[in-house]
Design a protein around this motif. Structure first.
Motif, PDB file in Angstrom:
ATOM      1  N   HIS A   1     -26.612 -23.973 -11.423  1.00 20.06           N
ATOM      2  CA  HIS A   1     -25.270 -24.671 -11.206  1.00 20.06           C
ATOM      3  C   HIS A   1     -24.843 -25.397 -12.489  1.00 20.06           C
TER       4      HIS A   1
ATOM      5  N   GLY B   1     -21.071 -24.436 -13.028  1.00 20.26           N
ATOM      6  CA  GLY B   1     -20.435 -25.523 -12.432  1.00 20.26           C
ATOM      7  C   GLY B   1     -19.140 -25.854 -13.178  1.00 20.26           C
TER       8      GLY B   1
ATOM      9  N   GLN C   1     -21.709 -25.804  -4.797  1.00 14.86           N
ATOM     10  CA  GLN C   1     -22.427 -25.854  -5.926  1.00 14.86           C
ATOM     11  C   GLN C   1     -23.679 -25.069  -5.938  1.00 14.86           C
TER      12      GLN C   1
ATOM     13  N   TRP D   1     -24.858 -16.795  -5.767  1.00 14.86           N
ATOM     14  CA  TRP D   1     -23.899 -16.362  -6.523  1.00 14.86           C
ATOM     15  C   TRP D   1     -23.373 -14.866  -6.156  1.00 14.86           C
TER      16      TRP D   1
END
Length: 210
Positions: free
Chosen positions: A121, A132, A184, A191
Motif C-alpha cells: 500500500h 495508496g 488499503q 490488487w
C-alpha cells in the motif's frame, strides 16, 4: 468490454466507463507507467469505432494527461462530435514508477519487488508513487467528475454516463475502490488482476456518495 446501460440513472449511481488506451508503441517487457508513449494509430481507430457504436448520447468524456489515452479519446470524439470535447485530468494518468520507467521489468532487482510486496500500500516502487497515493488521486478524480457531470447533465438516455480514457492501473484502482471505497491493499494479492484489453472497456455503476 462490459454490459451496456443507456438509460438515465435513478438509483443514486452513475454509469462509469473505464476505457483502456489502444496498444502502445513500446518494446515488450518495458515498464512504462507514467512515460508518455504514443499508441498504435490503427489500433486506436479500431477501438474508437467499437466504442462509438455503443456509447450513449450525452456521455461526458474525460482523459488522462498521457497521449496514448488522449489519442483514443480524440478519435472517439471525431466519430461522435455531438459529445462535448474530452477534458484532460492528469489524476487519471498511469502509476508513476519513477526511476524504473522505461527499464525492463526483468532487469529490476528482485529486492525492489520484495520491498514493494512487503508494504504494497505505502511503498513507492521506483521512488515516485505508492499504490495508496494512486488510489487517493484516482478516487478523488472520479468523485469530482461524476459529481460535476451529474449536476450539469440534462436528463435523458446516457446523460449521466462518464467515460474515462485511461490505463490498466487506474482501471484496477477504480475497480477496487468500487468494491471497497476505503480499500488499503496491504498485499499484492489484494490488487485486482483483471483489466480490459488494449482499447477495451469496463463499466461500473458508481454510487455518487462513495
Amino acid at each position: 468490454m462490459s454490459g451496456i446501460g443507456d438509460m438515465s440513472r435513478t438509483d443514486g449511481t452513475r454509469r462509469l466507463w473505464l476505457v483502456r488506451h489502444a496498444r502502445p508503441l513500446v518494446e515488450p517487457g518495458l515498464c512504462y507507467g507514467a512515460s508518455d508513449l504514443p499508441a498504435d494509430a490503427a489500433d486506436t481507430e479500431r477501438a474508437a469505432r467499437e466504442l462509438a457504436a455503443v456509447l450513449p448520447l450525452g456521455a461526458a468524456l474525460v482523459m488522462s494527461g498521457l497521449q496514448r489515452a488522449q489519442q483514443l479519446a480524440l478519435a472517439l470524439h471525431a466519430l461522435r462530435p455531438e459529445l462535448a470535447p474530452p477534458v484532460a485530468d492528469p489524476r487519471l494518468n498511469e502509476m508513476d514508477f519513477g526511476r524504473f520507467e522505461l527499464e525492463r521489468w526483468d532487469a529490476i532487482d528482485r529486492a525492489e519487488f520484495d520491498a514493494w510486496t512487503d508494504d504494497f500500500h505505502s511503498h513507492r516502487f521506483g521512488g515516485r508513487e505508492s499504490v495508496g497515493e494512486l488510489l487517493a488521486r484516482v478516487g478523488q478524480a472520479l468523485r469530482d467528475h461524476l459529481a460535476a457531470h451529474s449536476s450539469a447533465a440534462t436528463p435523458g438516455p446516457g446523460s449521466q454516463d462518464l467515460v474515462c480514457f485511461t490505463h490498466a492501473g487506474v482501471i484496477r484502482a477504480a475497480s477496487l475502490l468500487h468494491a471497497r471505497p476505503d480499500a488499503q491493499p496491504l498485499l499484492a494479492t489484494d490488487w485486482p488482476a483483471a483489466a480490459p484489453a488494449f482499447g477495451g472497456w469496463h463499466c461500473l455503476d458508481w454510487p455518487l456518495l462513495s
